[in-house]
Every structure is written in structure tokens, then in C-alpha cells.
Design a protein around this motif. Sequence first.
Motif, PDB file in Angstrom:
ATOM      1  N   SER A   1      36.076 -55.264   9.770  1.00 43.62           N
ATOM      2  CA  SER A   1      36.035 -54.102  10.664  1.00 43.62           C
ATOM      3  C   SER A   1      35.782 -52.856   9.834  1.00 43.62           C
ATOM      4  CB  SER A   1      37.336 -53.962  11.451  1.00 43.62           C
ATOM      5  OG  SER A   1      38.421 -53.666  10.600  1.00 43.62           O
ATOM      6  N   THR A   2      34.845 -52.038  10.293  1.00 45.97           N
ATOM      7  CA  THR A   2      34.498 -50.783   9.624  1.00 45.97           C
ATOM      8  C   THR A   2      34.458 -49.682  10.678  1.00 45.97           C
ATOM      9  OG1 THR A   2      33.153 -51.975   7.996  1.00 45.97           O
ATOM     10  CG2 THR A   2      32.820 -49.601   8.176  1.00 45.97           C
ATOM     11  N   ASP A   3      35.318 -48.691  10.528  1.00 48.17           N
ATOM     12  CA  ASP A   3      35.394 -47.571  11.470  1.00 48.17           C
ATOM     13  C   ASP A   3      35.160 -46.278  10.712  1.00 48.17           C
ATOM     14  OD1 ASP A   3      36.147 -49.235  13.679  1.00 48.17           O
ATOM     15  OD2 ASP A   3      38.158 -49.347  12.822  1.00 48.17           O
TER      16      ASP A   3
ATOM     17  N   SER B   1      26.775 -36.776   6.580  1.00 45.30           N
ATOM     18  CA  SER B   1      25.753 -37.816   6.469  1.00 45.30           C
ATOM     19  C   SER B   1      26.409 -39.140   6.115  1.00 45.30           C
ATOM     20  CB  SER B   1      24.706 -37.449   5.409  1.00 45.30           C
ATOM     21  OG  SER B   1      24.051 -36.230   5.732  1.00 45.30           O
ATOM     22  N   LEU B   2      25.847 -40.200   6.676  1.00 45.37           N
ATOM     23  CA  LEU B   2      26.397 -41.537   6.466  1.00 45.37           C
ATOM     24  C   LEU B   2      25.265 -42.534   6.269  1.00 45.37           C
ATOM     25  CD1 LEU B   2      28.709 -43.730   6.647  1.00 45.37           C
ATOM     26  CD2 LEU B   2      28.230 -43.776   9.112  1.00 45.37           C
ATOM     27  N   LEU B   3      25.394 -43.361   5.240  1.00 41.97           N
ATOM     28  CA  LEU B   3      24.529 -44.526   5.073  1.00 41.97           C
ATOM     29  C   LEU B   3      25.446 -45.723   4.888  1.00 41.97           C
ATOM     30  CD1 LEU B   3      21.191 -44.857   3.205  1.00 41.97           C
ATOM     31  CD2 LEU B   3      22.865 -46.697   3.107  1.00 41.97           C
ATOM     32  N   LEU B   4      25.404 -46.629   5.834  1.00 46.20           N
ATOM     33  CA  LEU B   4      26.302 -47.779   5.854  1.00 46.20           C
ATOM     34  C   LEU B   4      25.472 -49.060   5.842  1.00 46.20           C
ATOM     35  CD1 LEU B   4      29.044 -49.229   6.337  1.00 46.20           C
ATOM     36  CD2 LEU B   4      28.715 -48.794   8.775  1.00 46.20           C
ATOM     37  N   VAL B   5      25.771 -49.936   4.913  1.00 46.24           N
ATOM     38  CA  VAL B   5      25.090 -51.235   4.820  1.00 46.24           C
ATOM     39  C   VAL B   5      26.118 -52.322   5.091  1.00 46.24           C
ATOM     40  CG1 VAL B   5      23.763 -52.812   3.375  1.00 46.24           C
ATOM     41  CG2 VAL B   5      23.441 -50.341   3.145  1.00 46.24           C
ATOM     42  N   ASP B   6      25.851 -53.106   6.113  1.00 46.42           N
ATOM     43  CA  ASP B   6      26.744 -54.204   6.499  1.00 46.42           C
ATOM     44  C   ASP B   6      25.925 -55.490   6.461  1.00 46.42           C
ATOM     45  OD1 ASP B   6      28.665 -55.847   7.506  1.00 46.42           O
ATOM     46  OD2 ASP B   6      28.597 -55.070   9.549  1.00 46.42           O
ATOM     47  N   TRP B   7      26.239 -56.365   5.497  1.00 53.32           N
ATOM     48  CA  TRP B   7      25.449 -57.586   5.367  1.00 53.32           C
ATOM     49  C   TRP B   7      26.321 -58.750   4.957  1.00 53.32           C
ATOM     50  CZ3 TRP B   7      21.705 -56.557   0.628  1.00 53.32           C
ATOM     51  CH2 TRP B   7      22.395 -55.876  -0.372  1.00 53.32           C
TER      52      TRP B   7
ATOM     53  N   SER C   1      32.834 -59.496  13.103  1.00 51.04           N
ATOM     54  CA  SER C   1      32.516 -58.223  12.468  1.00 51.04           C
ATOM     55  C   SER C   1      32.396 -57.139  13.521  1.00 51.04           C
ATOM     56  CB  SER C   1      31.205 -58.334  11.675  1.00 51.04           C
ATOM     57  OG  SER C   1      30.810 -57.075  11.174  1.00 51.04           O
ATOM     58  N   ARG C   2      32.953 -55.957  13.214  1.00 51.62           N
ATOM     59  CA  ARG C   2      32.826 -54.817  14.123  1.00 51.62           C
ATOM     60  C   ARG C   2      32.621 -53.550  13.311  1.00 51.62           C
ATOM     61  NH1 ARG C   2      38.037 -53.097  16.112  1.00 51.62           N
ATOM     62  NH2 ARG C   2      37.810 -51.592  14.420  1.00 51.62           N
ATOM     63  N   THR C   3      31.617 -52.769  13.698  1.00 47.72           N
ATOM     64  CA  THR C   3      31.308 -51.505  13.032  1.00 47.72           C
ATOM     65  C   THR C   3      31.212 -50.415  14.089  1.00 47.72           C
ATOM     66  OG1 THR C   3      30.069 -52.641  11.286  1.00 47.72           O
ATOM     67  CG2 THR C   3      29.673 -50.286  11.570  1.00 47.72           C
TER      68      THR C   3
ATOM     69  N   PHE D   1      28.363 -45.180  18.313  1.00 47.37           N
ATOM     70  CA  PHE D   1      27.711 -46.405  17.850  1.00 47.37           C
ATOM     71  C   PHE D   1      28.769 -47.487  17.698  1.00 47.37           C
ATOM     72  CE2 PHE D   1      26.430 -49.303  14.452  1.00 47.37           C
ATOM     73  CZ  PHE D   1      25.162 -49.682  14.870  1.00 47.37           C
ATOM     74  N   ARG D   2      28.475 -48.655  18.244  1.00 48.48           N
ATOM     75  CA  ARG D   2      29.393 -49.789  18.130  1.00 48.48           C
ATOM     76  C   ARG D   2      28.580 -51.072  18.018  1.00 48.48           C
ATOM     77  NH1 ARG D   2      31.408 -53.680  21.589  1.00 48.48           N
ATOM     78  NH2 ARG D   2      33.475 -54.494  21.083  1.00 48.48           N
TER      79      ARG D   2
END
Length: 699
Positions: free
Chosen positions: A138-140, A159-165, A185-187, A219-220
Motif C-alpha cells: 500500500s502506498t498513500d 511534484s511526485l514521480l512514483l514507480v510501482d512495479w 497492491s493499492r496506490t 488517483f486510486r
Amino acid sequence: MQKNNGQGTGLANITVETRTDGTTVASELFATYPLRLHLTKLPDHKDENGSSLPKALNCYILGYGGGMISGDVNELNINVKPHSKLVVTSQSTSKAFKAISGRRATCVRTRAKVARSGLLFLVPQPMQCFGGSKLTLSTDVTLEGLGCDESFSEDDDPSLLLVDWYTGGRENLDGGRWQLSSFHSRTTVSICESAIFSDDEAASKPLNGIGTEKSKLVFRDATRLSGGMELQKHMRNYNIICMVTLLGPKLKEVASKFLATYSSRRAYDEKEDGGEEDYKTPTSSSKTMDYNQGEGLNRQDEGLLVSCGTFQTCKEGRFQTGVVVRLAATTLEKAASFLSKHIGTLGGHLEDDPFMEILVSKQGVGETRTNVARMSQLEPSKERFSLGLMANSYQMSPNSIKDPSMSSKTPGDCLKNGMNPLTLFQLVDSCVPSGGFAHSNTLEAAHQLHLLDSSGRSWTCALSNHIWEVLLNTVTSVTPFLIASCQLFRNHYHQDGKGEHSQTNSILMKEWEKLDALLRASTTSHVASRASATQGSGMLRAFSSSFHEIAPILKSLKRCTLKVHKSLADCTGHGATSFGAVCGLLNIDDKTCCSMYLYTVLRDMVNAAVRMNLVGPLEGGRLIHDLSVAVERLIETELPRVLCCVDNSNGGDNDMHHVVQNGQISTKALDVECAHQICPIIEILSNAHDRLYTRLFNS
């Protein structure tokens, strides 16, 4: 500072801020075993004009063990204060090992807050899911919103750059790739309407994924995978699934390049990147698929499928567009090379290219060749339409779906309160001008990108498998909102048996708008969101003319949907919430509402296949019948799982008693927060539709 906090539980906190001299430092750095935090930062350098360019502070997450086992819980809290820059990455791919019976799932939680003019580059290396593993991520992220300060300009936005892999595990061990037990997984990304680093504790509380009174969810993304043969077939040759989220002024240039390259058709009268020869137009009309040229279009031996979409935030009339890039790759090196090429050091904001470390260390595994020949060696499913993709999406009592009120019902039992069956026929009539025939629901993209694999099988088999995956994905991601909307209006207008226009309509409208907004935030594909909003608007217009008894409230809903912003990405009145509202006003029960909605999705996809000449009309009719039987079985047995999900992966007790009563789902048990997607390739294809050179459909 490091401290032992008990076996299997790690906690890490980091807060960065900028001093008056422009130096970025960590004002808080805390970690407990088995986690460690390591900071690096190079001296700032001068640009061409002699001005200092402050670099981001690098934070590496280190672990003492070789991976994570059942019961391990790691928590990371990140605070980026005004004008600060932080890069968070990890030393290597994190490994989730086979689950141990009787223990909780492995859990990783990340919470981050970014203040004005701050930059967070959150790019941990991918999670490697070994066979039999159970993993929850989980990423909040909370961003300081627009309007927190009168002097807050657009350039001051965070500013946000998020990489979920994540990867599918190992090829030659644990039974092959994608043999995990369950992966959740939840972002989420939320905009806070007040200063997030004030003394107000309520404003600084971490989010639970749905926002708070002082924040707006924009965003979800939620994913739940069930490993096994069905997931392996769905993933084809791909072993890496990646999602990149970009938002904010410091990422505007990178985001614009992504949109220009991977969200629209390229210029076919120019040469390919890299100096390749001019593209020659195919002479045969049957080779329409060969028009599609460019990187990430599943070309032979490329091993990469890429799509790009947008989501939008709005505060006090100001807009900010976020970009979501989704990709599937056969190897970790190909995914890292792609991200390094397009992101790199982010125009000098970063000290090093975090993706280059993966390429240098060669952590990825060899390319997979899980093709049709390999699939033929797998044990075939006993059923043509298997539920394997959603087998482990829900943790619940095994007796919950054996409620007599569900298993003993017949189709006639659904027609309660004197409901005229002709009314139901009218709701699913193909003549209703809701715009369904303008959309293929990823079918056209799957066909043109060669993902409808018919080798050794008929087109009908390949087509039915794809439609079935889309239906399962729709069941888990959309139907919770559909039933919630249906219950909202049915309980309001028919709980007293009156169905009259009451003074509480304004409250009802606000509740419906909140539900619709959550669906919009959960629909991360701008193509799917655009199609859904168009169909929802068409449904309200058509049914307000057809059913005069509910026309006033439908016209009120229509007026709500007209309150849209300048971008289609922020449209309201989606298809599921609109259709659910119509069914609720007509006092239709939950099961019938769900059956009709899924039938329209199925019908429109088969009609699209007929128009694309994949199957004939007679074969299409048989396909609709076969899939309809499977959908009805799915609704009969699995509807409570989907709509009343209570996750007990952390050892909680899930009591499903009295969930289903007289064919209705208990309102208290209904949980739209559990909505999620189970087919990553379907999500990528949804945005890829805009990249097709020739298109019959809008989505």
C-alpha cells in the motif's frame, strides 16, 4: 538511529527540509530492525548561467535479510517539506518468499507527504513475488493542494514521480512464473486542502486510501492477483508489470514527452526513431494491424507493451494534469532501460539515474518465452471459463457463498414487487442510444497488437478468453460502484414504499457525486473514463425519456453531470453509477442490476467483434449465450465476495453472516473501497487504444 521493534516488523521515518542557505538535509532519520536508511548527496553544481542547481537527497532503503517472509511488516513514512527534494530507492529487488501456513501475508506500507515546491521521487526496486507468496503493498501519497496559500502559484505545486512495479518470480523454480498465491497492491494520491505540515493533527493524519475531510482523492489504483495457470496465460510472455505516476510542475516536461509519444498516434510519414527506414504502407487491407509503429506496441522480439493516460486534479478553477504510464516487459532490464531512457536524472534534479543501477548490476532474470508452446504443456482448466484470476482476491469465510437466500433463488425470484419483465428488457435493449456500440472495451487494441492469440485454437476461443478476462475485471473493479449506486437510490425512494421526490434530494445527490468521484479516481485509464462518462450521459438522457415516472430525478442527475470541467478527463456521471441509479429508482434488486450491466458489456464486445469481422453474427450469438451462462454462474456464487470484501489477510475475522438477504446485499457489508483490477494487461490495453493508427471504435 536504529532500534529493535520485534521480529518481522520494521519501521522507518525520514523527513527532509531545506535550510535558508538552500541545503537539503534530513531533519529526521529513524529506522528499526530489519530496515536501515542510508543517505547520499553530491555537491550542488552550477548551470550555464552560474546559478546553483540543488540536487535531491538520495535515501536508500536497506534490509538485513535476503527477503521477506510471512508475517513481516515494513512501514515507511516520508515527509518532504517545502522546497525540498528527495529520492527514495532500494538496494536491490525485494523478494517475497513462499507463504507459511497460519501466518499473515507479507506487508509493505508507504505513506508520504509532499509540501509546496517539494519533489518526491519514489522508485523502490521491483518486488519479486516467488511461488506461493502472499504480499500486500500500500502506498498513500498526500500533496499540499492548490489554494493553501494566496501566494501559492502553479509553479509552487508539489511534484511526485512514483514507480510501482513487480515481477512474476522465477522461471525455472516454484512451478514457473506468476505462481504467487496472492498479490494485493493499492496506490492513492490525494490533494490536501490545508498545509500538511501545520500543527493541526487532523490535517497530518495518514490517509487510509479514500481521503479525509481535508483531502481529496484524485488517483486510486488497486490490483489483486491470484497466481496460477490462468494468470500465467493472461500475462503471456511478460514478467514485469510497472506503473509510473507523474504529477507536478517539475515533471511537466517529462510527462509531456510521455503523452506525445505513448498516448496518441505517431507521425507515420516520418522515419522511425533511431534512423530506421521509412515505413511502407501495407498493400493488403487485411494487414491493418501493421500500420501500428513505434516503441511499446508488442512488436516481435521487442518484449514491451506501453500505454499512457492522464488524470486531472482541480481546485478553485485551477487544473493540474497527472500522467500515468503503464508498461509490461519480458525482463527487468527492458523495463529499467525504458524508464532510464525517458526519465533518467529528471533534467538534472537527481544525483544519479536510479534505473541505471539495475542495468549495471543486471539484477533481472533472463527473457521468458512463455508462449503458446509452453501453454500447451500446462494442465488445462477443467472449465472453459475459469474463475482462477479472482480465486485469491478475497479473504473470506468459505461458507459465505452458501447462503440459502442466494443458492435457492431462481430467475423469477428476482422479479419482485411486481416488476414488469418488459422493463428489464428495455433496460438492456441494444436500441437504447447509450453509445455502447461506439466502444470495443480493449478488444480492438488487443486484436491490432497481436494479443488475441489464436495459434492452435479458433478465433472464437481466443476471443471468448479475452472477453471473459474483461468481464472478470469489470466484476471486481466496477460492480461495487454499480450496486452501491443502485442501493443508494433504492433505499432512499423505496424503503417506505413511496418513491416520492423528497426534500433530501440534495443530500442524495451529494452522496451520489462522492460515489461517482471515487469511481472516477479509481478509473486510471483516461480512455475508459471518457467512454464511461459518455455512456453514462447517454443512459440518463435515454432513460429519462423512456421512464416518465423517474424522469425528474434522472434530469437532476443529468444536470449534475453537466457540471464538468474543461477536460474530458474530469467528466462525471459514469456508466456504472448512472445505470445503478436507474435500477435503484426502478426498485430492481442487486443481482438483476449486476446481471443486466454485465450483459451489456458482453453484448457490446461481441458486437464489436462481429463488426471487426473476427466472428460472424451466428457465431457471435452462440458466444453471447455461452458467456451469459458463465456470467450468471459467477453472479450466483461470487457476488457476495466481490461486493462485501473484508480483507482478513492480517488475521482479522470475516463474518459474512446475513450479508445476503432476499437477494439483496447488505448495505453495511458493501465496500466500494475493495474495488480492484485483476488483469494488468487489460489496464495497459485500455490506454493503448489511442495509439492505434486506424480505429473503428472510441475505446
